[in-house]
Design an enzyme around this catalytic site. Structure first.
Site, PDB file in Angstrom:
ATOM      1  N   HIS A 193       0.852  -1.198   0.000  1.00 15.07           N
ATOM      2  CA  HIS A 193       0.000   0.000   0.000  1.00 15.07           C
ATOM      3  C   HIS A 193       0.889   1.250   0.000  1.00 15.07           C
ATOM      4  CE1 HIS A 193      -2.770   3.079   1.351  1.00 15.07           C
ATOM      5  NE2 HIS A 193      -3.751   2.286   0.966  1.00 15.07           N
ATOM      6  N   GLU A 229      -4.080   2.384  -7.067  1.00 10.89           N
ATOM      7  CA  GLU A 229      -4.417   3.453  -6.135  1.00 10.89           C
ATOM      8  C   GLU A 229      -3.528   4.661  -6.415  1.00 10.89           C
ATOM      9  OE1 GLU A 229      -6.586   1.756  -2.491  1.00 10.89           O
ATOM     10  OE2 GLU A 229      -4.477   1.930  -2.014  1.00 10.89           O
TER      11      GLU A 229
HETATM   12  P1  PGA Z   1      -9.490   6.277   0.662  1.00 13.36           P
HETATM   13  O1  PGA Z   1      -8.296   5.203   0.825  1.00 13.36           O
HETATM   14  O2  PGA Z   1     -10.693   5.511   0.144  1.00 13.36           O
HETATM   15  O3  PGA Z   1      -9.708   6.829   2.033  1.00 13.36           O
HETATM   16  O4  PGA Z   1      -9.023   7.289  -0.311  1.00 13.36           O
HETATM   17  C1  PGA Z   1      -8.103   4.180  -0.120  1.00 13.36           C
HETATM   18  C2  PGA Z   1      -6.939   3.307   0.303  1.00 13.36           C
HETATM   19  O5  PGA Z   1      -5.918   3.831   0.764  1.00 13.36           O
HETATM   20  O6  PGA Z   1      -7.000   2.060   0.175  1.00 13.36           O
END
Ligand code: PGA
Length: 258
Positions: free
Chosen positions: A101, A173
């Site tokens: 992540h 992401e």
């Molecule tokens: P968020 O986070 O939906 O709060 O933007 C997504 C993530 O980091 O998996």
């Protein structure tokens, strides 16, 4: 078609009692509408200390909701104070582990070689890895998004051996969209998902079956558009997974689009 999935990443939030209450509300809510885990898989990722009670709250070993860990260390055991191994996670019923992540990369110094080793360990232990890739705003603005995302994806794929690919999930992401309220447009996300699917398909004939989730400010209000974008197979949800109602609406949004 790859499987569709929605995974809630609770990050560093909630107390034990709050985590159990949220997990129970999610499990109960899913029973309230026509949810079929074979159509849309649902997972939740609490903090380590709450994995056991949250696992019990969603139904233990037979749970229809997947218990997910937010991270793990690549070594199986040893002098690694504060670390948790995939074997330990498996022993408490965890089915999937988020790997790489962007917050782990930025705050905890996780790099591509560590992502390779962790993906390898997670898949090797028979669990599913949710491997995250994504560019920063500076990288996007300088025209390097494709290079960065595919470079991170190659590090992930280096850790995949043979049929273990069937347990891989990729999450795109964009770092600039995480927790900022600034969601990637379906066109922006769709383009990157296209690059990822293309690379997965050229890596292995079964690569076209690997789900690619979108993450970054996913909310009930934008999930319909995102989930109906070709190449987006579901969502990794941070903030909006901390309330059962909004998380369930996102699951419903993906169900409707599937
Ligand atoms: P968020 O986070 O939906 O709060 O933007 C997504 C993530 O980091 O998996």
């Amino acid at each position: 078609m790859p499987q569709r999935l929605v995974i809630g990443n609770w990050k560093l939030h909630l107390t034990a009692a709050e985590a159990v209450a949220l997990a129970s509300a999610v499990a109960e809510g899913l029973g309230g509408f026509e949810w079929d885990p074979a159509r849309v898989g649902v997972g939740i990722a609490p903090s380590y200390p709450f994995l056991v009670p949250v696992g019990q709250a969603i139904g233990g070993a037979d749970a229809r909701v997947d218990l997910v860990a937010q991270a793990c260390h690549p070594e199986p055991q040893g002098a690694f104070t504060g670390a948790v191994s995939v074997e330990q996670l498996a022993s408490v019923g965890v089915r999937r582990v988020i790997v790489g992540h962007s917050e782990r990369r930025r705050v905890f110094g996780v790099d591509d070689p560590q992502v390779t080793r962790t993906v390898n360990r997670v898949l090797g232990a028979g669990l599913s890895a949710v491997a995250c890739v994504g560019e920063t705003l500076a990288e996007r603005d300088s025209g390097r998004a494709r290079e960065v995302v595919l470079g991170q994806l190659d590090a992930v794929l280096e850790g995949v051996k043979g049929s273990a690919l069937g347990r891989l999930i990729v999450a795109y992401e964009p770092v600039w969209a995480i927790g900022t309220g600034q969601v990637a447009t379906p066109a922006q996300a769709g383009e990157v998902h296209g690059w990822i699917h293309e690379r997965l398909a050229s890596f292995d004939p079964n690569g076209s079956q690997v789900p690619v989730l979108y993450g970054g400010s996913v909310k009930p209000g934008n999930i319909a558009e995102l989930a109906s974008t070709p190449g987006i197979d579901g969502a990794l949800v941070g903030g909006a997974s901390l309330e059962a109602e909004s998380f369930l609406k996102i699951v419903q949004g993906v169900l409707k689009a599937s």
